[in-house]
Design a protein around this motif. Sequence first.
Motif, PDB file in Angstrom:
ATOM      1  N   TYR A 281       0.842  -1.372   0.018  1.00 27.97           N
ATOM      2  CA  TYR A 281       0.077   0.066   0.120  1.00 27.97           C
ATOM      3  C   TYR A 281       0.699   1.332  -0.043  1.00 27.97           C
ATOM      4  O   TYR A 281       1.911   1.457   0.791  1.00 27.97           O
ATOM      5  N   GLU A 282       0.457   2.291  -0.670  1.00 28.90           N
ATOM      6  CA  GLU A 282       1.155   3.529  -0.787  1.00 28.90           C
ATOM      7  C   GLU A 282       1.146   4.194   0.731  1.00 28.90           C
ATOM      8  O   GLU A 282       0.042   4.484   1.366  1.00 28.90           O
ATOM      9  N   PRO A 283       2.219   4.589   1.181  1.00 29.99           N
ATOM     10  CA  PRO A 283       2.459   5.272   2.166  1.00 29.99           C
ATOM     11  C   PRO A 283       2.080   7.001   2.153  1.00 29.99           C
ATOM     12  O   PRO A 283       2.146   7.316   1.247  1.00 29.99           O
ATOM     13  N   PHE A 284       1.786   7.161   3.425  1.00 30.08           N
ATOM     14  CA  PHE A 284       1.707   8.767   3.722  1.00 30.08           C
ATOM     15  C   PHE A 284       2.030   8.878   4.963  1.00 30.08           C
ATOM     16  O   PHE A 284       2.501   8.085   5.903  1.00 30.08           O
ATOM     17  N   TYR A 285       2.482  10.420   5.441  1.00 30.40           N
ATOM     18  CA  TYR A 285       3.367  10.763   6.418  1.00 30.40           C
ATOM     19  C   TYR A 285       2.790  11.541   7.548  1.00 30.40           C
ATOM     20  O   TYR A 285       1.672  12.378   6.996  1.00 30.40           O
ATOM     21  N   GLY A 286       2.960  11.606   8.662  1.00 32.95           N
ATOM     22  CA  GLY A 286       2.474  12.500   9.685  1.00 32.95           C
ATOM     23  C   GLY A 286       3.632  13.358  10.329  1.00 32.95           C
ATOM     24  O   GLY A 286       4.563  12.730  10.770  1.00 32.95           O
ATOM     25  N   LEU A 287       3.174  14.634  10.816  1.00 33.16           N
ATOM     26  CA  LEU A 287       4.524  15.180  11.525  1.00 33.16           C
ATOM     27  C   LEU A 287       3.813  16.213  12.517  1.00 33.16           C
ATOM     28  O   LEU A 287       2.937  17.074  12.408  1.00 33.16           O
ATOM     29  N   ASP A 288       4.428  16.256  13.713  1.00 34.04           N
ATOM     30  CA  ASP A 288       4.028  17.045  14.858  1.00 34.04           C
ATOM     31  C   ASP A 288       5.263  17.618  15.249  1.00 34.04           C
ATOM     32  O   ASP A 288       6.395  17.245  15.361  1.00 34.04           O
ATOM     33  N   PHE A 289       5.191  19.131  15.079  1.00 30.98           N
ATOM     34  CA  PHE A 289       6.245  19.740  15.212  1.00 30.98           C
ATOM     35  C   PHE A 289       6.661  19.855  16.796  1.00 30.98           C
ATOM     36  O   PHE A 289       5.634  19.861  17.849  1.00 30.98           O
ATOM     37  N   GLY A 290       7.931  20.259  16.965  1.00 29.58           N
ATOM     38  CA  GLY A 290       8.504  20.295  18.366  1.00 29.58           C
ATOM     39  C   GLY A 290      10.056  20.866  18.358  1.00 29.58           C
ATOM     40  O   GLY A 290      10.698  20.907  17.333  1.00 29.58           O
ATOM     41  N   PHE A 291      10.373  21.160  19.495  1.00 27.49           N
ATOM     42  CA  PHE A 291      11.689  21.769  19.538  1.00 27.49           C
ATOM     43  C   PHE A 291      12.532  21.201  20.860  1.00 27.49           C
ATOM     44  O   PHE A 291      12.818  20.154  21.009  1.00 27.49           O
ATOM     45  N   VAL A 331      15.345  10.021   5.980  1.00 34.31           N
ATOM     46  CA  VAL A 331      14.617   8.981   6.459  1.00 34.31           C
ATOM     47  C   VAL A 331      13.429   8.504   5.361  1.00 34.31           C
ATOM     48  O   VAL A 331      12.935   7.485   5.378  1.00 34.31           O
ATOM     49  N   ILE A 332      12.954   9.518   4.760  1.00 32.38           N
ATOM     50  CA  ILE A 332      11.566   9.149   4.000  1.00 32.38           C
ATOM     51  C   ILE A 332      12.091   8.669   2.531  1.00 32.38           C
ATOM     52  O   ILE A 332      13.070   8.759   2.027  1.00 32.38           O
ATOM     53  N   LYS A 333      11.313   7.405   2.313  1.00 28.46           N
ATOM     54  CA  LYS A 333      11.621   6.422   1.190  1.00 28.46           C
ATOM     55  C   LYS A 333      10.702   6.981   0.058  1.00 28.46           C
ATOM     56  O   LYS A 333      11.072   6.406  -0.818  1.00 28.46           O
ATOM     57  N   HIS A 334       9.705   7.608   0.103  1.00 29.45           N
ATOM     58  CA  HIS A 334       8.581   7.956  -0.971  1.00 29.45           C
ATOM     59  C   HIS A 334       8.606   9.572  -0.753  1.00 29.45           C
ATOM     60  O   HIS A 334       7.390  10.052  -0.272  1.00 29.45           O
ATOM     61  N   PRO A 335       9.263  10.191  -1.272  1.00 26.42           N
ATOM     62  CA  PRO A 335       9.398  11.622  -1.251  1.00 26.42           C
ATOM     63  C   PRO A 335       8.372  12.407  -1.797  1.00 26.42           C
ATOM     64  O   PRO A 335       7.839  13.549  -1.666  1.00 26.42           O
ATOM     65  N   ASN A 336       7.327  11.477  -2.499  1.00 32.03           N
ATOM     66  CA  ASN A 336       6.344  12.294  -3.197  1.00 32.03           C
ATOM     67  C   ASN A 336       5.029  12.093  -2.661  1.00 32.03           C
ATOM     68  O   ASN A 336       3.924  12.563  -2.949  1.00 32.03           O
ATOM     69  N   SER A 337       5.085  11.146  -1.475  1.00 36.41           N
ATOM     70  CA  SER A 337       3.665  10.775  -0.722  1.00 36.41           C
ATOM     71  C   SER A 337       3.578  12.056  -0.015  1.00 36.41           C
ATOM     72  O   SER A 337       4.529  12.734   0.485  1.00 36.41           O
ATOM     73  N   PRO A 338       2.487  12.593   0.625  1.00 37.85           N
ATOM     74  CA  PRO A 338       1.996  13.501   1.300  1.00 37.85           C
ATOM     75  C   PRO A 338       2.462  13.468   2.639  1.00 37.85           C
ATOM     76  O   PRO A 338       2.224  12.384   3.416  1.00 37.85           O
ATOM     77  N   ILE A 339       2.968  14.654   3.283  1.00 35.35           N
ATOM     78  CA  ILE A 339       3.095  14.775   4.510  1.00 35.35           C
ATOM     79  C   ILE A 339       2.275  15.537   5.338  1.00 35.35           C
ATOM     80  O   ILE A 339       1.993  16.903   4.990  1.00 35.35           O
ATOM     81  N   TYR A 340       1.342  15.044   6.224  1.00 35.16           N
ATOM     82  CA  TYR A 340       0.547  15.928   7.100  1.00 35.16           C
ATOM     83  C   TYR A 340       0.883  16.427   8.173  1.00 35.16           C
ATOM     84  O   TYR A 340       1.032  15.619   9.056  1.00 35.16           O
TER      85      TYR A 340
END
Length: 443
Positions: A281-291, A331-340
């Motif tokens: 299945y096609e992957p998609f990504y999630g991102l929670d910002f932090g510092f 680390v991303i293997k599918h750079p064209n997949s969306p990052i939310y």
Amino acid sequence: MQKVATPVFSFNKEFKPVFFSNARYKHLWGGRARGGSHCATDYYLHKITQKEYFRGLFVRSIFGDIAGSLFQDFKDRLSAQVEAGNLNEDDFAINDSKKTILYKPTGNTIISKGFKTASNKSSAKLKSIAGITHVLIEEAEEVDESDFNKLDDSIRTNKIDNIEIIMLFNPPGKNHWIMKRWYNLTPAVNSVGEEIEGWYRATPKTNPDLLSIHTTFLNNLKNLNAKTISKYHQYGDPESPMYNEDFYYRDVLGLVSEGAKGRIYKKVKPCTAAEYDALPYEPFYGLDFGFYPDPAAFGEHKRHNNTLWSKQLIYEQDLTNQQLADRIKQVIKHPNSPIYADSAESKSIQELIDERLNVYGAVKGPDSIDFGIKKLQGLTWFIVEDSKDFWFENQEYKYQIGSDGLATGKPIDKHNHLKDQARYAVVTHEIYGGGERQTGRRN
């Protein structure tokens, strides 16, 4: 000097070692109605009325909570001794606003402090604890390890030979620092010898500085009425309308759970990295910002129908947006997949877009947290087994607990960074499926 009075105590025999052990750490823990706080405040009343030097400290996570717990419990113990003719109430100077107690014949005292400010968001400064010989911490499972260590390191008087820290607590999850520091865990078994999945019995590690007394209501039956005893048994009876398995195992039997009390995600399953990578299945990504102190959390996900698979890719502090962009590219293997990503960070999103990353603002709204949690709870969810921070959050992300000891349905904003990125990714990908960039809010 006036003659020192001698209170007469009648305490559960299970707690007798508290009065005689020289251990630095004394744990009185287990299920509800076990009598732990009663014993601890009896012990403090005993110590304050002795000739030996005693400087006691009552402490809870929030100072204001002491009024209705330890401080009131102590006054109840004192009233009982006064009524029995064993102590003179005039020998005590009690300050209800500062929560301090002075025993005039000896000068022994008890003061009260909180680890956190009233907002429970910042650490309070534990001032005026020089000379403290005994510490009594209630609900120790709610205390951060760093706060405990600061207090522990600050208690170093030479007035007595043995400093004592008594900790009262209900069973925390297996990853809690108290469990990791002082206990070994073995799978709990039921009455017929079968393992209870997700529950453990804790036995203290070999440590001469630790006295651990684990009790439940079954050790305190003589002080409980028949209705209370019946109620606790009903929590564990599948035929009873009061049946509550989690409450029975943790709060009644005092077992240690796979995760924290009020855990939000209980049915997540592990999968191997190889199993995950083999999914078509096609992957998609999630991102929670932090510092700092919150980390940036980045994860990859795959979904088919009602099943979700996830793995942790980034969980790091102190990353600038430029450094975060570089790490994502690594680390991303599918750079064209969306990052939310968290749409509250529009500037950060734009900076990542400028780095040629395919980032979309997550769909959010007034009820987006509850909506997203329910969405994830409704899926069959697998997490790659070596995603250690993901699994830690899975066990520790929890709802607030109400005064009745049950989960309120309101999440605590802690241990949720990878969980949040998964929520952003799943909800937004389902709505937009990687179409035009969206920063709007769910209606």
